[in-house]
Design a protein around this motif. Structure first.
Motif, mmCIF file in Angstrom:
data_model
loop_
_atom_site.group_PDB
_atom_site.id
_atom_site.type_symbol
_atom_site.label_atom_id
_atom_site.label_comp_id
_atom_site.label_asym_id
_atom_site.label_seq_id
_atom_site.Cartn_x
_atom_site.Cartn_y
_atom_site.Cartn_z
ATOM 1 N N ILE A 89 -2.557 -7.006 11.772
ATOM 2 C CA ILE A 89 -2.002 -6.977 10.650
ATOM 3 C C ILE A 89 -2.929 -6.682 9.486
ATOM 4 O O ILE A 89 -1.668 -7.235 7.750
ATOM 5 C CB ILE A 89 -3.196 -8.812 11.005
ATOM 6 C CG1 ILE A 89 -4.410 -8.384 11.051
ATOM 7 C CG2 ILE A 89 -2.447 -9.357 11.657
ATOM 8 C CD1 ILE A 89 -5.032 -9.370 10.377
ATOM 9 N N LEU A 90 -3.060 -5.131 9.214
ATOM 10 C CA LEU A 90 -3.574 -4.552 8.215
ATOM 11 C C LEU A 90 -2.577 -4.580 7.472
ATOM 12 O O LEU A 90 -2.128 -4.564 6.022
ATOM 13 C CB LEU A 90 -4.112 -3.041 8.411
ATOM 14 C CG LEU A 90 -5.636 -3.540 9.083
ATOM 15 C CD1 LEU A 90 -5.975 -2.777 9.412
ATOM 16 C CD2 LEU A 90 -6.161 -3.847 8.350
ATOM 17 N N PRO A 91 -1.179 -3.957 8.076
ATOM 18 C CA PRO A 91 0.127 -3.784 6.601
ATOM 19 C C PRO A 91 0.854 -5.203 5.837
ATOM 20 O O PRO A 91 1.400 -4.673 5.089
ATOM 21 C CB PRO A 91 1.442 -3.728 7.982
ATOM 22 C CG PRO A 91 0.202 -2.842 9.422
ATOM 23 C CD PRO A 91 -0.882 -3.577 9.099
ATOM 24 N N LYS A 92 -0.024 -6.411 6.570
ATOM 25 C CA LYS A 92 0.089 -7.164 5.364
ATOM 26 C C LYS A 92 -1.075 -7.978 4.957
ATOM 27 O O LYS A 92 -0.286 -8.246 3.993
ATOM 28 C CB LYS A 92 0.985 -8.407 7.064
ATOM 29 C CG LYS A 92 2.018 -8.242 7.686
ATOM 30 C CD LYS A 92 1.892 -9.719 8.521
ATOM 31 C CE LYS A 92 3.419 -9.455 10.022
ATOM 32 N NZ LYS A 92 3.246 -10.321 10.881
ATOM 33 N N LEU A 93 -1.528 -6.929 5.249
ATOM 34 C CA LEU A 93 -3.012 -7.556 4.061
ATOM 35 C C LEU A 93 -2.571 -6.446 2.773
ATOM 36 O O LEU A 93 -3.206 -6.722 1.991
ATOM 37 C CB LEU A 93 -4.080 -7.787 5.613
ATOM 38 C CG LEU A 93 -4.104 -8.790 6.212
ATOM 39 C CD1 LEU A 93 -5.488 -9.065 6.647
ATOM 40 C CD2 LEU A 93 -3.765 -10.180 5.835
ATOM 41 N N VAL A 94 -3.124 -4.835 3.924
ATOM 42 C CA VAL A 94 -3.216 -4.056 2.711
ATOM 43 C C VAL A 94 -2.121 -3.534 1.931
ATOM 44 O O VAL A 94 -0.623 -3.124 2.065
ATOM 45 C CB VAL A 94 -3.899 -2.064 3.506
ATOM 46 C CG1 VAL A 94 -4.592 -1.954 2.473
ATOM 47 C CG2 VAL A 94 -5.199 -2.909 4.406
ATOM 48 N N GLY A 95 -1.785 -3.584 0.416
ATOM 49 C CA GLY A 95 -1.353 -3.247 0.236
ATOM 50 C C GLY A 95 -0.597 -1.775 -0.289
ATOM 51 O O GLY A 95 -0.803 -0.947 0.023
ATOM 52 N N PRO A 96 0.711 -1.699 -0.988
ATOM 53 C CA PRO A 96 1.309 -0.598 -0.386
ATOM 54 C C PRO A 96 1.269 0.978 -0.847
ATOM 55 O O PRO A 96 1.321 1.648 -0.502
ATOM 56 C CB PRO A 96 2.687 -1.125 -1.207
ATOM 57 C CG PRO A 96 2.666 -1.995 -2.112
ATOM 58 C CD PRO A 96 1.549 -2.455 -1.093
#
Length: 349
Positions: A89-96
């Protein structure tokens, strides 16, 4: 898990669990399962040894030490399980713009963007200047999650009007993260077209000193001008310091070759991923490796019994398989070129 890393308070290495898993496996599984079901840990499982490693030769203050934590292997299994679950789920929570700790992202992207920023500031013209503020966060024990924080850099127009916005952002960040900014260790860098009066006013308002060299960012030296061997002097020093910690005279020739292949050649890899090293630096690194193999240290010069060209041929040819630094660096640069062509959504392409 690495089998022989320093153990925690219980004194058990990962190798103990790996070699006796048929005996202790069920007990460890039960421990981990109960931790997630009851949200409770048995007394002592999460006990940690805090060790202070000196950053310099003769430390005098607590800030000159780097703390490391030695946890029990059973506790590491629990935290590793949590980490693996968070990866989904980190890619959905952490900004680009955050490249670390997220699968599929590379910290080298931030280094490339940073060097591009330094180049833009170096050639900036016109009335409006730019500034880059390198924030140093105090690594105090009372602050949360300091071990997950990496170098923080803010880029903005060099004007007094921008200061209130920056100060508000920093204040909100500190409140949300529990961090504290070390103003004395932070730095502000201005583009060459910035007025000296404006730079002085901004520095005084921020209470952050002005610098003409931001030093290292994410472990890579900042490029503020022409790249020379002196730019990467610290890289060469790291290799020499690693040699000083070995009892090279007691190592056999085969052991020295193995250490050169696995350790010495690996030290410059991270820097070479984003930087085209000068040929002089590459030759110096190979010279240190060559002298270590034949003399046992990186300084004593002895006659090489086998030509370096022969030693760097592939093992399939019956050779030692040592790497040529310049060839490896060229391969990394080619990889960046390939990413430019294939990764159109990357931050720097």
């Amino acid at each position: 898990m690495s089998p022989w890393k320093a153990p925690g308070p219980d004194g058990l290495h990962a190798a103990f669990y790996q070699s006796t898993w048929d005996v202790v496996g069920d007990s460890v599984h039960k421990l981990v399962r109960n931790a997630f079901v009851s949200w409770k840990l048995p007394l002592g499982v999460n006990e940690t040894i805090l060790a202070l490693i000196p950053k310099i030769g003769a430390p005098e203050t607590i800030k000159q030490f780097r703390p490391i934590r030695l946890c029990n292997e059973s506790y590491k299994i629990i935290t590793k399980t949590i980490t693996n679950r968070l990866k989904a789920i980190l890619p959905k929570l952490v900004g680009p713009f955050q490249s670390s700790f997220v699968p599929g992202r590379q910290i080298s992207d931030n280094v490339i963007i940073y060097q591009e920023l330094m180049h833009s500031m170096r050639v900036k013209k016109g009335k409006k200047g730019l500034m880059a503020i390198k924030i140093d966060l105090e690594k105090a024990y009372g602050h949360l999650s300091w071990n997950f924080i990496i170098d923080t850099l803010l880029d903005a127009e060099a004007s007094v009007e921008q200061l209130s916005v920056i100060q508000q952002c920093l204040s909100r960040f500190c409140e949300a993260s529990g961090q504290k900014i070390s103003l004395s260790k932070s730095q502000v860098f201005f583009s060459r077209n910035t007025s000296p009066d404006v730079a002085t006013a901004i520095s005084a308002t921020l209470n952050i000193p002005v610098t003409t060299n931001l030093g290292r960012y994410l472990g890579v030296p900042s490029v503020h001008g022409r790249v020379t061997q002196a730019t990467f002097s610290r890289l060469l020093d790291r290799v020499m310091m690693r040699l000083e910690g070995w009892r090279s005279k007691t190592l056999s020739f085969a052991r020295r070759v193995a250490m050169a292949k696995t350790v010495l050649s690996a030290i410059p890899m991270y820097t070479m991923k984003t930087t085209n090293l000068p040929k002089g630096v590459c030759k110096k690194l190979e010279m240190i490796t060559r002298r270590f193999i034949w003399s046992g240290d990186g300084e004593t010069r002895r006659v090489s019994l086998v030509a370096w060209v022969t030693m760097t041929r592939p093992p399939a040819d019956g050779r030692l398989g040592l790497c040529r630094i310049e060839d490896v660096n060229s391969a990394f640069m080619a990889k960046l070129g390939w990413r430019i062509l294939t990764e159109r959504d990357s931050l720097w392409t």
